[in-house]
Design a protein around this motif. Structure first.
Motif, PDB file in Angstrom:
ATOM      1  N   UNK A  30     -64.745 -43.907  46.770  1.00  0.00           N
ATOM      2  CA  UNK A  30     -64.219 -44.647  45.621  1.00  0.00           C
ATOM      3  C   UNK A  30     -64.723 -46.084  45.617  1.00  0.00           C
ATOM      4  N   UNK A  31     -65.149 -46.543  44.436  1.00  0.00           N
ATOM      5  CA  UNK A  31     -65.513 -47.950  44.259  1.00  0.00           C
ATOM      6  C   UNK A  31     -64.334 -48.752  43.728  1.00  0.00           C
ATOM      7  N   UNK A  32     -63.617 -48.180  42.763  1.00  0.00           N
ATOM      8  CA  UNK A  32     -62.487 -48.867  42.141  1.00  0.00           C
ATOM      9  C   UNK A  32     -61.696 -47.847  41.332  1.00  0.00           C
ATOM     10  N   UNK A  33     -60.435 -48.172  41.042  1.00  0.00           N
ATOM     11  CA  UNK A  33     -59.617 -47.295  40.219  1.00  0.00           C
ATOM     12  C   UNK A  33     -58.614 -48.136  39.437  1.00  0.00           C
ATOM     13  N   UNK A  34     -58.384 -47.748  38.184  1.00  0.00           N
ATOM     14  CA  UNK A  34     -57.420 -48.452  37.362  1.00  0.00           C
ATOM     15  C   UNK A  34     -57.633 -48.156  35.893  1.00  0.00           C
ATOM     16  N   UNK A  35     -56.818 -48.770  35.053  1.00  0.00           N
ATOM     17  CA  UNK A  35     -57.013 -48.649  33.615  1.00  0.00           C
ATOM     18  C   UNK A  35     -58.296 -49.378  33.229  1.00  0.00           C
ATOM     19  N   UNK A  36     -58.981 -48.917  32.164  1.00  0.00           N
ATOM     20  CA  UNK A  36     -60.236 -49.592  31.774  1.00  0.00           C
ATOM     21  C   UNK A  36     -60.087 -51.104  31.615  1.00  0.00           C
ATOM     22  N   UNK A  37     -58.961 -51.545  31.023  1.00  0.00           N
ATOM     23  CA  UNK A  37     -58.766 -52.985  30.823  1.00  0.00           C
ATOM     24  C   UNK A  37     -58.655 -53.715  32.157  1.00  0.00           C
ATOM     25  N   UNK A  38     -58.003 -53.067  33.135  1.00  0.00           N
ATOM     26  CA  UNK A  38     -57.880 -53.683  34.460  1.00  0.00           C
ATOM     27  C   UNK A  38     -59.251 -53.779  35.151  1.00  0.00           C
ATOM     28  N   UNK A  39     -60.030 -52.726  35.031  1.00  0.00           N
ATOM     29  CA  UNK A  39     -61.327 -52.723  35.691  1.00  0.00           C
ATOM     30  C   UNK A  39     -62.272 -53.769  35.106  1.00  0.00           C
ATOM     31  N   UNK A  40     -62.134 -54.012  33.799  1.00  0.00           N
ATOM     32  CA  UNK A  40     -62.993 -55.036  33.193  1.00  0.00           C
ATOM     33  C   UNK A  40     -62.760 -56.408  33.815  1.00  0.00           C
ATOM     34  N   UNK A  41     -61.533 -56.624  34.308  1.00  0.00           N
ATOM     35  CA  UNK A  41     -61.233 -57.897  34.949  1.00  0.00           C
ATOM     36  C   UNK A  41     -62.110 -58.164  36.158  1.00  0.00           C
ATOM     37  N   UNK A  42     -62.616 -57.088  36.806  1.00  0.00           N
ATOM     38  CA  UNK A  42     -63.499 -57.244  37.963  1.00  0.00           C
ATOM     39  C   UNK A  42     -64.802 -57.936  37.582  1.00  0.00           C
ATOM     40  N   UNK A  43     -65.244 -57.680  36.351  1.00  0.00           N
ATOM     41  CA  UNK A  43     -66.553 -58.196  35.925  1.00  0.00           C
ATOM     42  C   UNK A  43     -66.436 -59.405  35.008  1.00  0.00           C
ATOM     43  N   UNK A  44     -65.230 -59.762  34.621  1.00  0.00           N
ATOM     44  CA  UNK A  44     -65.073 -60.879  33.681  1.00  0.00           C
ATOM     45  C   UNK A  44     -65.569 -62.172  34.324  1.00  0.00           C
ATOM     46  N   UNK A  45     -66.343 -62.941  33.558  1.00  0.00           N
ATOM     47  CA  UNK A  45     -66.937 -64.164  34.078  1.00  0.00           C
ATOM     48  C   UNK A  45     -68.291 -63.950  34.732  1.00  0.00           C
ATOM     49  N   UNK A  46     -68.718 -62.684  34.806  1.00  0.00           N
ATOM     50  CA  UNK A  46     -70.010 -62.386  35.440  1.00  0.00           C
ATOM     51  C   UNK A  46     -70.994 -61.748  34.459  1.00  0.00           C
ATOM     52  N   UNK A  47     -70.611 -61.689  33.188  1.00  0.00           N
ATOM     53  CA  UNK A  47     -71.470 -61.065  32.184  1.00  0.00           C
ATOM     54  C   UNK A  47     -71.717 -62.075  31.063  1.00  0.00           C
ATOM     55  N   UNK A  48     -73.000 -62.319  30.769  1.00  0.00           N
ATOM     56  CA  UNK A  48     -73.380 -63.318  29.781  1.00  0.00           C
ATOM     57  C   UNK A  48     -74.328 -62.725  28.748  1.00  0.00           C
ATOM     58  N   UNK A  49     -74.239 -63.270  27.548  1.00  0.00           N
ATOM     59  CA  UNK A  49     -75.185 -62.950  26.491  1.00  0.00           C
ATOM     60  C   UNK A  49     -76.146 -64.117  26.335  1.00  0.00           C
ATOM     61  N   UNK A  50     -77.444 -63.794  26.383  1.00  0.00           N
ATOM     62  CA  UNK A  50     -78.486 -64.802  26.198  1.00  0.00           C
ATOM     63  C   UNK A  50     -79.171 -64.534  24.859  1.00  0.00           C
ATOM     64  N   UNK A  51     -79.046 -65.477  23.932  1.00  0.00           N
ATOM     65  CA  UNK A  51     -79.755 -65.375  22.651  1.00  0.00           C
ATOM     66  C   UNK A  51     -81.036 -66.189  22.765  1.00  0.00           C
ATOM     67  N   UNK A  52     -82.167 -65.534  22.533  1.00  0.00           N
ATOM     68  CA  UNK A  52     -83.444 -66.193  22.778  1.00  0.00           C
ATOM     69  C   UNK A  52     -84.497 -65.717  21.779  1.00  0.00           C
TER      70      UNK A  52
END
Length: 566
Positions: A214-236
């Protein structure tokens, strides 16, 4: 929700001989809950589901399903669940109606209940008109829906589905999930496995699984918290230049081109905007998707492969693939109809379309494996019908089912393909080292292919396909069943090969992969219904930078409307 769990799994593990394929998995599923097991091929998903379905016995831990111990009373568990395996568990010589009747008979469905249940399921699946059609003559999506109906005929309280939408086009996936939503609305619990990360959002809770752990388990909204602040959009205005910078940055875990002007970036550390010196007009954090979550959760793998392209070997203006009004018939069935397309050196053409659209048949024609019934095509200057041997020596081909020899080692496979493609003996070792380097395959790995992970098999298949340095590379759904990080790395390899002047034609059901392609060809019913860049296809439909799925479904709807009006 009922307080009594439908599934209780604690410390589940399974060994085959001395090899552990699943370790320390525990979870609960309640009545009416949808629980998703998400991970790439080889993660242990099928093993886990088969233990829950009482088909395999756990070698570690305990599991109760519908109140029964899977070790002590497997017969009771099997009688009460609906289990749909990855492979089709139907009879191809029986009709749709006969398959349902057989499924009802072995499940002891009362005769008076069969007719109304059958009518309801066929209507829900849109199969009423096909009751007399043999199962073997159905499309992949229709077969999946029939298999689901066969597993619902006895109205089980628990559905266990192993990759129900694997290899199914986006339209059929949507229809499958409508059926499952109806089953869920009737109070059934659903346990399903998938390698499609976006399907995790259909779950109440998700277990992310990789390499049997297992890597992680939880509701989708909870799991997104693991990656929040680490995903960016670059417009170029220059995505290629931005990607060149991202490839060399130690802060970057992965990235994907999302449109002609946007690149999505996953970082190793949270809440630290990347000071990357990017040529961009906008840099902002965005809400993570489940693909982002899995990439972050699996980020212990180390940095993505930073491949630096070699000098271009082929003039970019050279047309390497040209098809003119190509048609292919099998009896009365037209698999490819009047397709015209050209691909230049260094260009990546993505083929999208529902199951049965003709993508694989078109690729096989261009590979010289099938002669066109009408029209003509050339690849690397050779006629596919009259010079098929020369065509095959000029191309690399990775089929849907990776054509490696699983009882040979990686080195033995590479040597076999090098000889088959006519690589001179004096150059053999150097070519194999080059191919492994370009494909990102570790040359030190000399174990049997059957023991390799799906990602390593994929890289080995690519190395075998390019060992003779082909001018054209054909990839038929090459990333089916691999995790997002492995897909990202694979596409970096493809981009590096294209930068060397190789023409690439790739088919895929992962619509987000369309953003890696220079142009897209959308196929339906054997016809090329749209061809162009993603931006041009958006403009043709009057959309403002829509998702690829919206473009795909928009052209499908337009083609169907034109067919009805004709």
């Amino acid at each position: 929700m009922d307080a009594t769990p439908v599934i209780e799994a604690d410390g589940l593990g399974r060994r085959f001989g001395g090899r552990s394929v699943l370790q320390d998995v525990g979870f609960r599923v309640g009545a009416g809950e949808v629980f998703g097991v998400v991970g790439p091929d080889g993660a242990g998903k099928t093993t886990l589901l088969q233990m829950v379905a009482a088909i395999l016995r756990p070698t570690e831990g305990a599991c109760r399903v519908l109140g029964e111990d899977v070790r002590k009373r497997p017969d009771r568990v099997q009688a009460r669940v609906g289990y749909m395996s990855q492979g089709f568990s139907l009879y191809d010589r029986l009709t749709v109606a006969e398959n349902l009747a057989f499924a009802a008979a072995i499940r002891d469905v009362p005769k008076e209940a069969f007719a109304p249940r059958k009518a309801k399921l066929l209507a829900m699946a849109g199969l009423e008109r096909f009751q007399t059609r043999r199962e073997g003559a159905l499309s992949g999506g229709m077969r999946k829906k029939l298999a689901l109906c066969a597993n619902l005929i006895h109205e089980p309280p628990l559905l266990i589905l192993d990759e129900p939408s694997l290899g199914v086009d986006p339209l059929s996936r949507r229809e499958l999930w409508r059926i499952l939503d109806t089953a869920r609305g009737e109070g059934r619990s659903i346990l399903f496995a998938t390698s499609y990360m976006d399907e995790a959002d259909a779950s109440d809770r998700v277990l992310l699984l990789r390499d049997g752990r297992p890597l992680a388990m939880g509701a989708p909204a909870e799991l997104r918290g693991m990656a929040r602040g680490r995903v960016y959009s670059v417009r170029t205005p220059d995505p290629a230049a931005a990607e060149a910078v991202l490839l060399t940055s130690p802060e970057v875990l992965s990235f994907q081109r999302r449109s002609a002007e946007e690149v999505r970036v996953q970082l190793r550390a949270a809440d630290r905007p990347p000071a990357l010196g990017l040529p961009c007009r906008e840099l902002k954090p965005v809400e993570p998707t489940m693909e982002d979550v899995f990439t972050v959760a699996a980020s212990g793998d180390g940095p993505a492969d930073a491949l630096q392209p070699e000098p271009v070997r082929i003039a970019r203006s050279q047309v390497l693939v040209a098809a003119e009004h190509v048609t292919r018939r099998f009896g009365d069935f037209v698999a490819v109809s009047d397709v015209t397309v050209a691909v230049k050196a260094g260009e990546v053409l993505g083929l999208l379309g529902p199951n049965g659209a003709g993508k694989t048949t078109l690729i096989r024609i261009l590979c010289g494996l099938l002669a066109p019934s009408e029209g003509s095509a050339t690849v690397a200057g050779f006629d596919v019908a009259r010079q098929s041997e020369q065509v095959r020596s000029s191309i690399g081909y990775v089929s849907q089912k990776v054509s490696l020899f699983t009882d040979l080692t990686a080195g033995e496979n590479l040597t076999f393909f090098a000889r088959a493609y006519g690589v001179p003996g004096a150059e053999m070792n150097a070519r194999i080292r080059w191919a492994c380097d370009r494909a990102g395959f570790p040359t030190a790995d000399q174990g049997l292919v059957r023991n390799l992970s799906s990602a390593l098999r994929q890289r080995l298949a690519l190395a075998c396909a390019i060992v003779h340095r082909p001018k054209v590379l054909f990839l038929d759904e090459p990333t089916s069943g691999v995790d997002p990080l492995s897909r990202f790395r694979f596409w970096r390899l493809i981009s590096a090969l294209a930068s060397e002047g190789v023409a690439v034609i790739v088919s895929t059901h992962y619509l987000e992969e369309a953003t890696y392609c220079d142009r897209l060809g959308l196929m339906m019913d054997g016809r090329m219904i749209a061809l162009g860049t993603l931006a041009a296809l958006n403009a043709e439909l009057g959309l403002a930078e829509a998702r690829v799925e919206d473009v795909f479904l928009g052209f499908i709807a337009r083609a169907r409307g034109e067919a009805r009006a004709a």
